[in-house]
Design a protein around this motif. Sequence first.
Motif, PDB file in Angstrom:
ATOM      1  N   TYR A   1      25.613  86.077  21.148  1.00 43.21           N
ATOM      2  CA  TYR A   1      24.194  85.779  21.302  1.00 43.21           C
ATOM      3  C   TYR A   1      23.466  87.040  21.760  1.00 43.21           C
TER       4      TYR A   1
ATOM      5  N   GLN B   1      25.982  85.482  27.525  1.00 45.45           N
ATOM      6  CA  GLN B   1      27.055  84.832  26.764  1.00 45.45           C
ATOM      7  C   GLN B   1      27.608  83.622  27.515  1.00 45.45           C
TER       8      GLN B   1
ATOM      9  N   GLN C   1      21.848  84.601  17.171  1.00 47.60           N
ATOM     10  CA  GLN C   1      23.287  84.348  17.167  1.00 47.60           C
ATOM     11  C   GLN C   1      23.913  84.915  15.901  1.00 47.60           C
TER      12      GLN C   1
ATOM     13  N   ILE D   1      16.748  82.809  21.015  1.00 50.13           N
ATOM     14  CA  ILE D   1      17.859  83.754  21.067  1.00 50.13           C
ATOM     15  C   ILE D   1      18.456  83.886  19.671  1.00 50.13           C
TER      16      ILE D   1
END
Length: 299
Positions: free
Chosen positions: A129, A73, A124, A122
């Motif tokens: 995340y 994060q 979100q 990644i």
Amino acid sequence: MSDLQITLCFHEDAGQVDRDRLNDIVSTLERTHFSVTELNLANTTNQDINSAFQDNHIVIAYGGDGTVHHVLQHVINCPKPPIFAIIPGGTANDFARTLNMPMNPVKAAEMIVKQQTKQIDIGQFNDRYFLNFFGIGLVTETKQAVSESGTKATLGRFSYYLSSLQSLNAPEPFSVSVKSDTRHYEGDAIMVMVGNGQYTGGVRAFFNQADMSDGAFDLLIIKNVSARSLFEIIKANITTDPKQLEGIEYFRATDIDITTTPPQQIDCDGEDGGTTPVNITILPQHITMITGDTSLFQK
């Protein structure tokens, strides 16, 4: 050559850090041109962490999946994100396995020294995340049951999923709407999983074909099947074509809206992620990470 700055993050009060092992890791890193700063996350503020990550070449999370999630994060919000690395130190070490990092912490440090990197997708949702997975339904129920019983440390996460499934005769289904850029599903389900990594609980349980840098999620909806049937599905490790399994919806997507009745608790890389509804998006090749042996990556 000037030293490259590394911040080595860990939770010393989490019961996962051996001080002698930590010293061995630092010694391994400092034998090269790295300058290592230790950061105990147990006694630092978010502002301290953000400040510590500035102008770093590499940030390392040493610990389990929760520590990795916590450090991610902050790494992702750096104005100039450093390279991110994982030294496994927990029960499952799921995304470290996807990266093919050695499970031995000192050998993982030796791999970091090589600075072999890969651009990683990644996920979100809201301001959170995740690297590995997003889940609702049975995945959160089994986590909560085992957290209360205290068996995670001895069984491992995947083992306690199976243990819990065997004891659940009738998982409570919920109504779910999943709208994505590729498919729309509406109906009952007992679990929805959105995967980026290959491992859950230390084995390839749900997404053993997932590619962490292909710009898409693997999405699995398990409908209202019996716990025994689900146990057999998971134990079989969902191999090459989960689309053929009865009671399963499996597809790939990059943007996903999930609405449920009633609202469902979210499990994000093993951490509490709030409740539905939620929109999940993928950020393709958004972070640079240290990897293990690239010859082991699944094609």
